[in-house]
Design an enzyme around this catalytic site. Structure first.
Site, PDB file in Angstrom:
ATOM      1  CE1 TYR A  54      -3.752  -2.238   5.206  1.00 45.23           C
ATOM      2  CE2 TYR A  54      -3.064  -0.120   4.309  1.00 45.23           C
ATOM      3  CZ  TYR A  54      -3.508  -1.415   4.121  1.00 45.23           C
ATOM      4  OH  TYR A  54      -3.717  -1.895   2.853  1.00 45.23           O
ATOM      5  CB  SER A  57      -0.884   0.013   1.250  1.00 45.69           C
ATOM      6  OG  SER A  57      -1.495   1.273   1.443  1.00 45.69           O
TER       7      SER A  57
END
Length: 248
Positions: free
Chosen positions: A159, A146
């Site tokens: 995250y 990501s």
């Protein structure tokens, strides 16, 4: 889905295959001729995927598995070895967001679950299938990352940290195997119209984002036996591989 690559006779493992990018990657791999080993927690989603793959004339093996079951990941590698003796393509796509929150407010159980699913299970999967990928004449590993790993935005700490850790593992693994036929790369899919994105940015208009099917189609060529790049990150929005840089 694109049929520009030929994966006939090849075996592909996809985690998080019951929805989102993983669902459409599994379909695309099957459409290109691969036998897809589809892994996810949601049985209904896997069965829907199986119906879609059969409609394409493809084949799938469904594996209902929660990736917090680390021993189950080990058994999966053993089962693939017994049935096929090798694995040609691994797509480590499954992941969870955790919570968008100030770092000091993140509960320990939430942080630990994000790390378990996004980092530890990926390592466990790599460990389980690495010998199988090495046994392929053109093993391909695709690990979903990501942009959060690099932007490290406020409130995204668990995250972002998990994806940064995954990228470091991928780079190290790629360096270990750079003189082998195995090619190992990470992917930054960019913001995509998925349930996870809606959870992360609830006020965003999902229609402004690409559909996961569009994103999957751009990732699919990374499974090609003709791929030469390794140890890089494929940026879907830029439609190209980008290199890592040391801090300045």
């Amino acid at each position: 889905m694109s049929r520009s690559i030929d994966l006939s006779g090849r075996t592909a493992l996809v985690t998080g295959a019951s929805r989102g990018i993983g669902y459409f990657l599994a379909k695309g791999l099957a459409a290109a001729g691969a036998h897809v080993i589809a892994v996810a927690r949601t049985v209904g989603g896997l069965e829907e995927l199986d119906d879609e793959i059969k409609a394409l004339g493809g084949e799938a093996t469904l594996v209902p598995l929660d990736l917090s079951d680390m021993a189950g990941i080990d058994r999966l590698g053993g089962a693939i070895h017994e049935r096929w003796g090798k694995l040609d393509i691994m797509v480590a796509n499954a992941g969870i967001l955790g919570v968008i929150s100030p770092i000091g407010h993140v509960e320990a159980r939430v942080f630990e679950k994000v790390m378990a699913i996004n980092v530890t299970s990926v390592w466990r999967l790599i460990r389980s299938v690495d010998p199988l990928l090495r046994a392929s004449d053109a093993g391909r590993a695709i690990v979903m990352s990501s942009g959060a790993a690099h932007s490290a935005r406020a409130f995204w700490a668990p995250y972002a940290a998990s994806k940064a850790a995954v990228e470091a593992m991928v780079r190290s693994w790629a360096d270990e195997t750079k003189n082998m036929p195995l090619r190992v790369n990470a992917v930054n899919p960019g913001a995509t119209r998925t349930a996870m994105r809606a959870q992360a940015v609830p006020g965003e208009d999902p229609q402004t984002l690409p559909d996961p099917s569009e994103v999957a189609e751009k990732i699919l060529p990374l499974a090609s036996p003709a791929l030469t790049e390794t140890g890089l990150i494929f940026d879907v929005r830029q439609k190209r591989f980008v290199r890592y840089q040391m801090p300045e």
